[in-house]
Design an enzyme around this catalytic site. Structure first.
Site, PDB file in Angstrom:
ATOM      1  N   HIS A 125       0.872  -1.174   0.000  1.00 22.63           N
ATOM      2  CA  HIS A 125       0.000   0.000   0.000  1.00 22.63           C
ATOM      3  C   HIS A 125       0.917   1.235   0.000  1.00 22.63           C
ATOM      4  O   HIS A 125       2.011   1.186   0.575  1.00 22.63           O
ATOM      5  CB  HIS A 125      -0.817  -0.060   1.294  1.00 22.63           C
ATOM      6  CG  HIS A 125      -1.915   0.938   1.429  1.00 22.63           C
ATOM      7  ND1 HIS A 125      -1.694   2.255   1.737  1.00 22.63           N
ATOM      8  CD2 HIS A 125      -3.259   0.797   1.323  1.00 22.63           C
ATOM      9  CE1 HIS A 125      -2.856   2.884   1.824  1.00 22.63           C
ATOM     10  NE2 HIS A 125      -3.820   2.026   1.576  1.00 22.63           N
ATOM     11  N   ASP A 202       2.985  -4.431   8.052  1.00 22.04           N
ATOM     12  CA  ASP A 202       1.732  -3.697   7.927  1.00 22.04           C
ATOM     13  C   ASP A 202       0.602  -4.726   8.018  1.00 22.04           C
ATOM     14  O   ASP A 202       0.376  -5.500   7.094  1.00 22.04           O
ATOM     15  CB  ASP A 202       1.740  -2.963   6.575  1.00 22.04           C
ATOM     16  CG  ASP A 202       0.368  -2.422   6.187  1.00 22.04           C
ATOM     17  OD1 ASP A 202      -0.611  -2.678   6.902  1.00 22.04           O
ATOM     18  OD2 ASP A 202       0.305  -1.742   5.142  1.00 22.04           O
ATOM     19  N   GLN A 205      -4.523  -5.210   6.835  1.00 24.53           N
ATOM     20  CA  GLN A 205      -5.436  -6.070   6.082  1.00 24.53           C
ATOM     21  C   GLN A 205      -5.487  -7.488   6.666  1.00 24.53           C
ATOM     22  O   GLN A 205      -6.349  -8.275   6.297  1.00 24.53           O
ATOM     23  CB  GLN A 205      -4.936  -6.116   4.629  1.00 24.53           C
ATOM     24  CG  GLN A 205      -5.992  -6.303   3.595  1.00 24.53           C
ATOM     25  CD  GLN A 205      -7.051  -5.237   3.602  1.00 24.53           C
ATOM     26  OE1 GLN A 205      -8.213  -5.527   3.824  1.00 24.53           O
ATOM     27  NE2 GLN A 205      -6.677  -3.989   3.365  1.00 24.53           N
ATOM     28  N   LYS A 228     -10.732  -1.160  10.000  1.00 29.06           N
ATOM     29  CA  LYS A 228     -10.833  -2.330   9.116  1.00 29.06           C
ATOM     30  C   LYS A 228     -11.223  -3.581   9.885  1.00 29.06           C
ATOM     31  O   LYS A 228     -11.327  -4.661   9.327  1.00 29.06           O
ATOM     32  CB  LYS A 228      -9.515  -2.532   8.387  1.00 29.06           C
ATOM     33  CG  LYS A 228      -9.280  -1.412   7.384  1.00 29.06           C
ATOM     34  CD  LYS A 228      -8.117  -1.632   6.480  1.00 29.06           C
ATOM     35  CE  LYS A 228      -8.072  -0.474   5.477  1.00 29.06           C
ATOM     36  NZ  LYS A 228      -6.799  -0.400   4.788  1.00 29.06           N
ATOM     37  N   CYS A 366      -4.646   2.307  -3.756  1.00 28.72           N
ATOM     38  CA  CYS A 366      -3.445   2.823  -3.092  1.00 28.72           C
ATOM     39  C   CYS A 366      -2.266   1.877  -3.268  1.00 28.72           C
ATOM     40  O   CYS A 366      -1.422   1.741  -2.372  1.00 28.72           O
ATOM     41  CB  CYS A 366      -3.676   3.081  -1.599  1.00 28.72           C
ATOM     42  SG  CYS A 366      -4.898   4.321  -1.268  1.00 28.72           S
TER      43      CYS A 366
END
Ligand SMILES: *Cc1c(COP(=O)(O)O)cnc(C)c1O
Length: 408
Positions: A125, A202, A205, A228, A366
């Protein structure tokens, strides 16, 4: 282990927004990778906060301030337990993944020198690319890319070749938002540690789909956005190992992050407050804790099993449409399907789906380098949550067929 089956119809009752109509059709919300919807258990916590004990924290002796402080710090412990961090002060509240990554990238400025290397995966991202590019500009460090294949899987052998004593940082997502790939981060982390590089994962997600154990993964940094994972926007966390967080300099200066201030010299507060300048998103933090409670009440095994069913069904049904191509075909995937139909712009498909009440994301998500790799301007992305149903998949498939008919 017995995995309880999710009762989807009952679960859907928890999400008031799923009752709404869009353009005269029942909402079919398939943009969960952009933001998830909020259950009433979390909405109630937000309303309760502003109804009963809205106050600034860590400052007041009064009852409301103490109640708010307790609830906020209790939520920190919920996050700690949820991702199995060793200590509550290894959980830094931020405004989300972007903020968490910037905090670390900023802190590394004084640790890097000309010629040091940062490895970044090909499927990041933008928020896990740009802060590192800015760090490279400040320090003279070099950004190198871990390549991927056409299934949307990282090439681990190539990655191993990129690692050297110049590698100071490796940054990678746990799950790709554009492709859904679940990356082998345990392997990525252990290889990085062999050359003593720090690793930032990261997890924006991954957190909605996978139960995370930062100690087992041995991640140095791990980031999550609450919005999220059934929580509110504007709040998230940075997990960092104590040894790293104590080395990193503060990010922003201000109230809350100090031990003592004079005009000659300021000393900083201990962890985690060193990184938490200013009045935080108190309500957001408390609601994030409630969102984790909600997720855990359903159970990650049950969520994963159901979402896999949805993914397999949707993949099979969408693939039956002539000219439809899916990007990201790894067997290790969360419930994200990025696709295009030959000769049709993704935006046009998205616009027609919206007319039918179906919310999908269109564009580069993104992750422009991923789109460049597949040589497309963007994709249509349908991302499924545990509250989606097979009949919603059917509505999507019918909608895509209709869009195809209208546009070709
Ligand atoms: C959403 C997302 C981000 C950015 O998160 P914010 O909440 O917008 O800060 C970063 N990485 C991935 C993989 C994401 O899905």
């Amino acid at each position: 282990m017995i995995i309880t089956k999710l009762d989807i119809e009952t679960i859907r009752q928890d999400f008031p927004i799923l009752k709404r109509k869009v353009n005269g059709y029942p909402l079919v919300y398939l943009d969960n990778a952009a933001t998830s919807q909020t259950p009433k258990q979390v909405i109630d916590v937000i309303v309760d906060y502003y109804t009963r004990y809205n106050a600034n924290i860590h400052r007041g002796v009064h009852t409301l301030s103490q109640e708010a402080t307790d609830a906020y710090e209790n939520a920190r412990i919920k996050v700690q337990k949820h991702i199995n961090a060793a200590e509550p002060y290894e959980i830094i509240y931020t405004s989300g993944t972007t903020d968490s990554i910037n905090l670390v990238a900023n802190g590394f400025t004084s640790f890097l020198k000309n010629g040091d290397e940062i490895l970044v995966s090909a499927m990041e991202h933008h928020s896990n690319i740009v802060p590192w590019q800015m760090l490279c500009e400040r320090t003279g460090a070099i950004l190198k890319v871990i390549p991927m294949n056409h299934e949307g899987e990282l090439l681990i052998e190539e990655y191993a070749k990129l690692l050297s004593s110049s590698t100071k940082l490796v940054v990678c997502n746990h799950v790709s938002n554009a492709l859904g790939t679940i990356n082998p981060i345990e392997k990525i982390i252990s290889l990085a540690h062999e050359v003593e590089a720090a690793v930032l994962i990261d997890g924006a997600q991954a957190a909605p789909h996978i139960k995370i154990d930062v100690q087992k993964l041995n991640a140095d940094f791990y980031t999550i956005s609450a919005h999220k994972i059934c929580g509110p926007t504007g709040v998230g966390v940075l997990y960092g190992k104590e040894e790293w967080l104590s080395k990193l300099p503060p990010y922003q200066g201000g109230g809350e992050m100090i031990a003592e201030v004079t005009f000659e010299k300021t000393t900083y507060a201990d962890l985690p407050h060193k990184f938490e300048a200013g009045t935080p998103n108190v309500c957001g933090g408390i609601a994030f804790g409630a969102a984790l409670d909600y997720m855990n009440s359903l159970g990650y095994e049950a969520i994963a099993r159901y979402e896999k069913e949805l993914l397999e069904y949707a993949t099979k049904e969408l693939t039956s449409i002539n000219g439809l191509k899916i990007y990201g075909t790894s067997v290790h995937k969360t419930s994200v399907i990025s696709f295009n139909i030959e000769g049709i712009h993704p935006y046009d498909i998205g616009a027609i789906l919206d007319k039918l009440g179906i919310a999908v994301r269109t564009g580069h998500h993104c992750a422009q380098p991923v789109m460049d790799y597949f040589k497309v301007p963007g994709t249509v992305r349908a991302s499924f949550s545990f509250y989606n149903t097979k009949s919603e998949v059917d509505i999507l498939v019918e909608g895509v067929k209709k869009a195809k008919q209208m546009l070709s």
